[in-house]
Design a protein around this motif. Structure first.
Motif, PDB file in Angstrom:
ATOM      1  N   LYS A   1       4.764   5.995  -8.180  1.00  0.00           N
ATOM      2  CA  LYS A   1       5.486   5.284  -7.101  1.00  0.00           C
ATOM      3  C   LYS A   1       5.118   3.809  -7.120  1.00  0.00           C
ATOM      4  CE  LYS A   1       5.542   9.161  -3.935  1.00  0.00           C
ATOM      5  NZ  LYS A   1       4.721   9.770  -2.919  1.00  0.00           N
TER       6      LYS A   1
ATOM      7  N   TRP B   1      13.820   6.044  -0.314  1.00  0.00           N
ATOM      8  CA  TRP B   1      13.559   7.438  -0.651  1.00  0.00           C
ATOM      9  C   TRP B   1      14.795   8.197  -1.088  1.00  0.00           C
ATOM     10  CZ3 TRP B   1       8.638   8.466  -1.433  1.00  0.00           C
ATOM     11  CH2 TRP B   1       7.744   7.548  -0.910  1.00  0.00           C
TER      12      TRP B   1
ATOM     13  N   ALA C   1      -4.054   3.340  -1.408  1.00  0.00           N
ATOM     14  CA  ALA C   1      -3.679   4.728  -1.133  1.00  0.00           C
ATOM     15  C   ALA C   1      -3.835   5.609  -2.371  1.00  0.00           C
ATOM     16  CB  ALA C   1      -2.232   4.784  -0.634  1.00  0.00           C
TER      17      ALA C   1
ATOM     18  N   GLN D   1       0.826  -1.213   0.000  1.00  0.00           N
ATOM     19  CA  GLN D   1       0.000   0.000   0.000  1.00  0.00           C
ATOM     20  C   GLN D   1       0.866   1.272   0.000  1.00  0.00           C
ATOM     21  OE1 GLN D   1      -2.810   0.092   3.233  1.00  0.00           O
ATOM     22  NE2 GLN D   1      -3.665   2.052   2.579  1.00  0.00           N
ATOM     23  N   HIS D   2       1.920   1.277   0.826  1.00  0.00           N
ATOM     24  CA  HIS D   2       2.733   2.489   0.942  1.00  0.00           C
ATOM     25  C   HIS D   2       4.047   2.368   0.181  1.00  0.00           C
ATOM     26  CE1 HIS D   2      -0.165   4.428   3.410  1.00  0.00           C
ATOM     27  NE2 HIS D   2      -0.212   3.386   4.215  1.00  0.00           N
ATOM     28  N   PHE D   3       4.056   1.482  -0.797  1.00  0.00           N
ATOM     29  CA  PHE D   3       5.123   1.363  -1.804  1.00  0.00           C
ATOM     30  C   PHE D   3       6.453   0.826  -1.280  1.00  0.00           C
ATOM     31  CE2 PHE D   3       2.700   5.449  -2.564  1.00  0.00           C
ATOM     32  CZ  PHE D   3       1.693   4.846  -3.292  1.00  0.00           C
TER      33      PHE D   3
END
Ligand code: ADP
Ligand code: ADP
Length: 232
Positions: free
Chosen positions: A146, A95, A170, A89-91
């Protein structure tokens, strides 16, 4: 083929025993897109975590092509895991690394040379529609982009199976549809089995051919999407 046989998973907590998954029997044929749907806490994540050995069943067995994942450990499990890609969901991107470096990461871990990893990563970036964005950082990308990086990275080691844990939850509806179209395309092109967890019926209706409905750790209904959703 993926097979869960009489699988139960319990967790011992301060509050007592949690039956996360109970008596699950499930077969997933190669090349299928199998949806697992249910409310939060139904046991969906625990179920698919047993597929890549992140959790071990308390009872029963989980196998892929007759190799019992739940009985593997150490280097055998690590090797098997390379054949299973996962998106989140949050990849879960790195970063401080570019798109290309994120996709190269699992290839380098698998022992590929930098040149080989780069070539393969460029091909994957192209496959997921990120050509021209290879040098961007995740913070410069939209949510959909993303997730495309997440998908490319998951495909890096040429897996047979892609596990998707709420990968579109998301994202806005239009971006969700674009990412689902990409998954459909990859399923066809690579003959990849996709097991996807979601709490959204729309996602199942759009791409899954089979579905299992989970409630309180149990599969309460399963079958072809058209049959399961036709019933009153
Ligand atoms: P879902 O993915 O459907 O939201 P989960 O598989 O995450 O469901 O969780 C199923 C149940 O198992 C929940 O009650 C959850 O709190 C519990 N659970 C999951 N993982 C753990 C853990 N590591 N320790 C204790 N309980 C857990
Ligand atoms: P979403 O919008 O889906 O919640 P984000 O892409 O904003 O997801 O972030 C996903 C996760 O990565 C979050 O846990 C967030 O805290 C973390 N994250 C986002 N941007 C950065 C960053 N530049 N550096 C480190 N972590 C980040």
């Amino acid at each position: 083929m993926i097979e869960f046989k009489d699988v139960t998973k319990t967790f011992e907590t301060k509050q007592g025993t949690v039956h996360a998954v109970q008596d699950v029997n499930l077969k997933i044929e190669d090349g299928h897109i199998y949806g697992i749907v249910g409310y939060s806490g139904a046991g969906k994540s625990t179920l698919i975590r047993m597929l890549n050995g992140l959790e071990t069943p308390t009872e029963g067995s989980v196998s892929i092509d007759d190799v019992e994942i739940s009985a593997l450990g150490g280097s055998k499990l690590r090797e098997q895991r390379q054949h299973i890609g996962m998106i989140f969901q949050h990849f879960n991107l790195l970063w401080s690394r570019t798109v290309l470096q994120n996709i190269m990461f699992p290839l380098e871990i698998a022992g590929k040379s930098k040149a080989e990893a780069k070539k393969q990563a460029e091909h994957l970036a192209d496959l997921v529609g990120l050509a021209g964005r290879e040098q961007a950082y995740p913070s410069e990308l939209s949510g959909g982009q993303k997730q495309r990086v997440g998908i490319a990275r998951a495909l890096a080691n040429d897996p047979q199976i892609l596990l998707s844990d709420e990968a579109t939850s998301a994202l806005d509806p239009q971006t969700t549809d674009e990412v689902l179209d990409l998954l459909l395309d990859i399923n066809k092109k690579l003959n990849l089995t996709i097991v996807l967890i979601t709490h959204e019926m729309h996602v199942i209706r759009k791409i899954a051919d089979h579905v299992a409905v989970m409630e309180s750790g149990k599969i309460v209904e399963q079958g072809p999407v058209l049959d399961v959703f036709k019933r009153p």
